[in-house]
Design a protein around this motif. Structure first.
Motif, PDB file in Angstrom:
ATOM      1  N   THR A  93       0.829  -1.201   0.000  1.00 15.41           N
ATOM      2  CA  THR A  93       0.000   0.000   0.000  1.00 15.41           C
ATOM      3  C   THR A  93       0.867   1.256   0.000  1.00 15.41           C
ATOM      4  O   THR A  93       0.639   2.188  -0.792  1.00 15.41           O
ATOM      5  CB  THR A  93      -0.936   0.009   1.218  1.00 15.41           C
ATOM      6  N   ASN A  94       1.867   1.299   0.883  1.00 13.70           N
ATOM      7  CA  ASN A  94       2.748   2.466   0.948  1.00 13.70           C
ATOM      8  C   ASN A  94       3.480   2.693  -0.378  1.00 13.70           C
ATOM      9  O   ASN A  94       3.576   3.822  -0.882  1.00 13.70           O
ATOM     10  CB  ASN A  94       3.759   2.314   2.082  1.00 13.70           C
TER      11      ASN A  94
ATOM     12  N   ASN B  86       1.031   3.704  -3.319  1.00 12.11           N
ATOM     13  CA  ASN B  86       0.603   5.094  -3.178  1.00 12.11           C
ATOM     14  C   ASN B  86       1.732   6.062  -3.523  1.00 12.11           C
ATOM     15  O   ASN B  86       1.503   7.108  -4.146  1.00 12.11           O
ATOM     16  CB  ASN B  86       0.100   5.346  -1.758  1.00 12.11           C
ATOM     17  N   GLN B  87       2.963   5.724  -3.128  1.00 11.71           N
ATOM     18  CA  GLN B  87       4.084   6.618  -3.407  1.00 11.71           C
ATOM     19  C   GLN B  87       4.422   6.633  -4.892  1.00 11.71           C
ATOM     20  O   GLN B  87       4.684   7.698  -5.467  1.00 11.71           O
ATOM     21  CB  GLN B  87       5.307   6.205  -2.592  1.00 11.71           C
TER      22      GLN B  87
ATOM     23  N   LEU C 180      -5.816   2.349  -0.526  1.00 15.36           N
ATOM     24  CA  LEU C 180      -5.022   2.767  -1.669  1.00 15.36           C
ATOM     25  C   LEU C 180      -5.418   4.176  -2.103  1.00 15.36           C
ATOM     26  O   LEU C 180      -6.586   4.574  -1.991  1.00 15.36           O
ATOM     27  CB  LEU C 180      -5.232   1.811  -2.841  1.00 15.36           C
ATOM     28  N   ASP C 181      -4.448   4.896  -2.624  1.00 13.96           N
ATOM     29  CA  ASP C 181      -4.724   6.196  -3.219  1.00 13.96           C
ATOM     30  C   ASP C 181      -5.696   6.008  -4.393  1.00 13.96           C
ATOM     31  O   ASP C 181      -5.601   5.015  -5.127  1.00 13.96           O
ATOM     32  CB  ASP C 181      -3.404   6.798  -3.722  1.00 13.96           C
TER      33      ASP C 181
ATOM     34  N   VAL D 126      -4.446   4.771  -7.727  1.00 15.58           N
ATOM     35  CA  VAL D 126      -4.004   3.391  -7.903  1.00 15.58           C
ATOM     36  C   VAL D 126      -5.187   2.536  -8.348  1.00 15.58           C
ATOM     37  O   VAL D 126      -6.233   2.520  -7.703  1.00 15.58           O
ATOM     38  CB  VAL D 126      -3.407   2.830  -6.597  1.00 15.58           C
TER      39      VAL D 126
END
Length: 370
Positions: free
Chosen positions: A21-22, A25-26, A48-49, A52
């Motif tokens: 997830t990190n 998103n990045q 999630l962003d 994504v």
């Protein structure tokens, strides 16, 4: 700009799920096209962003009555179809079954696969069937990411040669918190309630701590994996008459507000990959103590008596003594906590993203295509 895909079972609260997830998103925030392929959804998942894309590649409702073997091959077929339709430049697979699926599904797609081993391979890759599958399929991988050097050393040299050791990214919400000026009389643990996290041993250790410091309580945060460990913890609490001083808090998405003022963060795993919650506790400046468990994750981030304490695995007496040391030497505990905060300088989201970006870029440019 490249298109990055990630594959794992789901996004429910767990270490690999948090890392994916990190990272997803990045990558999306940096302008990459990102897609996450999962087998199922769960009510309690990381978020999630919106940029994504998430794609279901697991079984369909009409598949439920089919045989186990048929379901196995359907999962591979659905992931293969996903790769042909989405055409990512690379796919990174997390957790054992997802690794095998990705390496089987990638044939004739032209998509390079990076596998990410997230747990002690001695425990999870030593069975006959795992040795057979790693021999058959790991040679297809374009690369691999490990959390520790010990995990990397377990596998064949041909895989090691195309691999990287990369720490987990620490979520930004745990970085740069105000320095704590006073601490509560609490010992905290944050981990999924599952057998290898060994919270029953932590409760046993805390009974010894409580005998010396009866005004302290233990709070255990984490969702139940439903493998029977929660019941063992409850039985241990009852057996040791700790009902008034051990609290099971369940999962939490606001740990940055709930635990920074605790006196001690204690981690009790029997084996582990790279524990996210331990890294987060260090980034928040908590005095930490952890078992020195295989495959060496805590040892990579804790320098004993410099930025935390390491104790042997499955040794409640040693764990209790270490917790008491931090309670009874508050100035020393604060010094170690201050040193622990510096972990975010090398394991912040941006720093770890840059390592993944560089590595996946190399794989896309030069890696083995399936």
């Amino acid at each position: 700009m490249s298109k990055i895909a990630f594959h794992l079972n789901c996004l429910t609260h767990g270490g690999a799920e948090r890392v994916v997830t990190n990272l997803a998103n990045q990558f999306a925030a940096e302008g990459y096209e990102v897609v996450v392929a999962t087998e199922w959804t769960d009510p309690d998942e990381f978020v999630l962003d919106p940029q994504v894309k998430r794609v279901h590649v697991g079984l369909k409702p009409e598949d439920e009555g089919k045989s186990r073997v048929t379901k196995f091959f359907l999962r591979i077929r659905y992931l293969h179809t996903f790769l042909l339709e989405e055409k990512p430049d690379v796919i990174a697979a997390f957790a054992k079954r997802a690794l095998y699926r990705a390496l089987m599904a990638c044939r004739h797609t032209g998509v390079p696969v990076v596998i990410s081993v997230r747990i002690d391979p001695v425990k999870y890759y030593s069975s006959f069937t795992d040795k057979l599958q790693t021999a058959l399929f790991f040679g297809r991988a374009a690369g691999a990411v490990f959390q520790t050097e010990d995990a990397k050393a377990f596998f064949a040299p041909r895989l090691q040669d195309n691999s990287r050791v990369i720490l987990n990214p620490i979520n930004d919400k745990y970085v740069g918190l105000p320095v704590v000026t006073s601490r509560r009389k609490e010992v905290v643990n944050v981990a999924r309630i599952v057998d290898f996290k060994n919270q029953p041993m932590l409760v046993e250790a805390f009974a010894q701590v409580h005998a010396r410091h009866p005004d302290y309580i233990l709070k255990i945060y984490g969702p139940d994996s439903e493998d029977g460990t929660l019941q063992q913890i409850q039985e241990k609490i009852s057996e040791l008459h700790l009902q008034d001083c051990v609290r099971l808090m369940g999962g939490s998405d606001s740990l940055e507000k709930e635990i920074p003022e605790a006196a001690v963060f204690a981690y009790s795993s029997s084996y582990e990959g790279m524990p996210n919650s331990l890294m987060e506790a260090m980034a928040m400046g908590l005095p930490v103590i952890s078992t020195d468990c295989p495959c060496g994750g805590p040892r990579m981030i804790i320098r004993d008596h410099e930025n935390g304490l390491l104790v042997p695995v499955r040794d409640p007496k040693a764990l209790a003594e270490g917790i008491c040391y931090l309670i009874e030497h508050p100035e020393e505990a604060e010094r170690m906590g201050a040193e622990a905060r510096k972990l975010s300088e090398i394991a912040g989201t941006k720093a770890i993203y840059e390592q993944w970006r560089e590595y996946l870029g190399e794989v896309i440019a030069h890696g083995k295509k399936c």
